[in-house]
Design an enzyme around this catalytic site. Structure first.
Site, PDB file in Angstrom:
ATOM      1  N   SER B 147      31.915  66.179  16.988  1.00 18.43           N
ATOM      2  CA  SER B 147      32.430  64.843  17.306  1.00 18.43           C
ATOM      3  C   SER B 147      31.283  63.817  17.260  1.00 18.43           C
ATOM      4  CB  SER B 147      33.139  64.880  18.665  1.00 18.43           C
ATOM      5  OG  SER B 147      33.930  63.741  18.838  1.00 18.43           O
ATOM      6  N   ASP B 223      44.061  67.608  16.014  1.00 13.85           N
ATOM      7  CA  ASP B 223      43.060  66.831  16.764  1.00 13.85           C
ATOM      8  C   ASP B 223      43.622  65.436  17.018  1.00 13.85           C
ATOM      9  OD1 ASP B 223      40.813  65.204  17.429  1.00 13.85           O
ATOM     10  OD2 ASP B 223      39.484  66.601  16.385  1.00 13.85           O
ATOM     11  N   HIS B 256      40.724  69.190  19.369  1.00 18.95           N
ATOM     12  CA  HIS B 256      39.344  68.684  19.375  1.00 18.95           C
ATOM     13  C   HIS B 256      38.439  69.457  20.344  1.00 18.95           C
ATOM     14  CE1 HIS B 256      36.606  65.510  18.120  1.00 18.95           C
ATOM     15  NE2 HIS B 256      36.254  65.258  19.359  1.00 18.95           N
TER      16      HIS B 256
END
EC number: 3.1.2.12
Lengths: 278, 278
Positions: B147, B223, B256
């Site tokens: 991320s 996600d 995620h």
């Protein structure tokens, strides 16, 4: 049963669920890993019992069981370690008693006997729920755990040898009746008469005639609780006297943490898989 | 450097260390996994940069990297995501800015420019410390992250192609200049002139001529940040236009979280091992 969360993980589903427990008179949370399935065949189930201070989440975060459990096709159920909630009596500053320290027994002493009934919860209520909600083959159950959860695994297996085909433990408390970190809890849960403690003590259960086909135990040599609480040699003696095969692996340099557990997780999963005919 | 903790894990040592950082003007904590060593040969090092809200600890707990890193013989370094401490300006209620959200850049705007210098910290100060304290082969470095840490890995690699031999990312922020969750932070750290943002933005860096041999990116299809923040197709277009080979794996049903990361951790470790000649 309500779903708290689910996430795809290693091809399967790691879920967290909650339900109202009659045995514990409170809401209980647990985690289930469902491996990927290729057909409708029910899957073997391996119960993991956690140690003092833990919830279902510690092993879920740090146990590193999903990769191999997915490969082997085993369902992993991770219950909480005690009842919880505002109505549950607790000693918040005592990590060895109360919430997080249920010791997998049925308390007989007020006020704890109203909620601290993890033995009934894990032998009756939660298995019934798991059997109804997940594609489990309840004829192929194994059990393992860490520390207080290793105590839980050994005692549940010894008392329910017909239910479990396999049992192993990481650094278990093998003789809680005498270990300094559990005698206070046993007194409060079960009363001062130590005769009543023996049905929740692996070494005592074996001394009193309970049997299980074989055990696997891993123990770190650098575990700070080794000499004053765990003392796996007490289990070794009891098993030897009773003729129960015990594989006791002393692991040089490993401590009591999930670093130790995750390192030997694959060995334990494979041990259970062999015995559950995965 | 002071040692916060060490534990034997998967045959190696998982350590947590702290030191006073000149770049960030505060104490910084980081984690290092040292695999078991059979000789005195220095080992390749793989840097893992974490995402928003994380410290060094999230991946240490949930990343499941040690088993294979031990087998491959790779040192894994996991820095924190920002400066921290009472003297560090912060917006405690904002998870996209301040502590836990350093974005791996050198802030130019007061008061953040005094501490938020993660780019210098990770390109100069921490590598020097790692080189002096651990048996690393600094000619064999790779970098990856998740991320915001995927953004960090991509931008550090593009700006330091001579230092890193390999780069990969899990669900990276590839174009923070335009993603809704980073434009506020970039404005506060770097000012309103968006021209100054381009040196900390992977897509912009590629558009402006920076190159790297190849990238591996994994991205979960479930996600929740995919469409409004991550948008890996922007990196795909930039790499295609620039002739940079990109392996972009869309992973059906993954979110995620670290469930996604841990599932594909082995793939990434093997990718780096091949390129670091492990």
């Amino acid at each position: 049963m309500k779903t708290i969360s689910t996430a795809k993980s290693h091809g399967g589903i790691q879920g967290v669920y909650a339900h109202h427990s009659t045995a514990c008179a409170c809401e209980m949370t647990f985690a289930v890993f469902l491996p990927p399935r290729s057909g409708a065949k029910p899957l073997p189930v391996l119960w993991y019992l956690s140690g003092l201070t833990c919830t279902h989440q510690n092993v879920m975060d740090k146990g590193e069981y999903r990769r191999l459990a997915a490969e082997l096709g085993m369902i992993i159920v991770c219950p909480d370690t005690s009842p919880r909630g505002q109505t549950v009596p607790d000693e918040p500053d005592n990590w060895q008693f109360g919430c997080g320290a249920g010791f997998y027994l049925d308390a007989t002493q007020a006020p704890f006997s109203a909620n601290y009934r993890m033995y009934t919860y894990l032998t009756e209520e939660l298995p019934a729920l798991i059997a109804s909600e997940f594609p489990v083959d309840m004829d192929r159950q194994g059990i393992f755990g860490h520390s207080m959860g290793g105590h839980g695994a050994l005692t549940l297996a010894l008392k329910n040898a017909g239910r479990f085909r396999s049992c192993s433990a990481f650094a278990p408390i093998v003789h809680p009746s005498t270990a300094h970190w559990s005698t206070d809890a046993f007194t409060k849960y079960l009363g001062e008469d130590q005769a009543a403690w023996r049905i929740y003590d692996a070494v005592s259960l074996i001394e009193d005639g309970k049997r299980f086909p074989e055990f696997l135990v891993d123990q770190g040599s650098a575990d700070s609780f080794l000499d004053n609480g765990l003392q796996p040699w007490l289990l070794e003696t009891a098993c030897k006297d009773a003729g129960i095969p015990l594989t006791l692996n002393m692991r040089e340099g490993y401590d009591h943490s999930y670093h130790f557990i995750s390192t030997f997780m694959d060995d334990h999963l494979n041990w259970h898989a062999q015995r559950l005919a995965v």
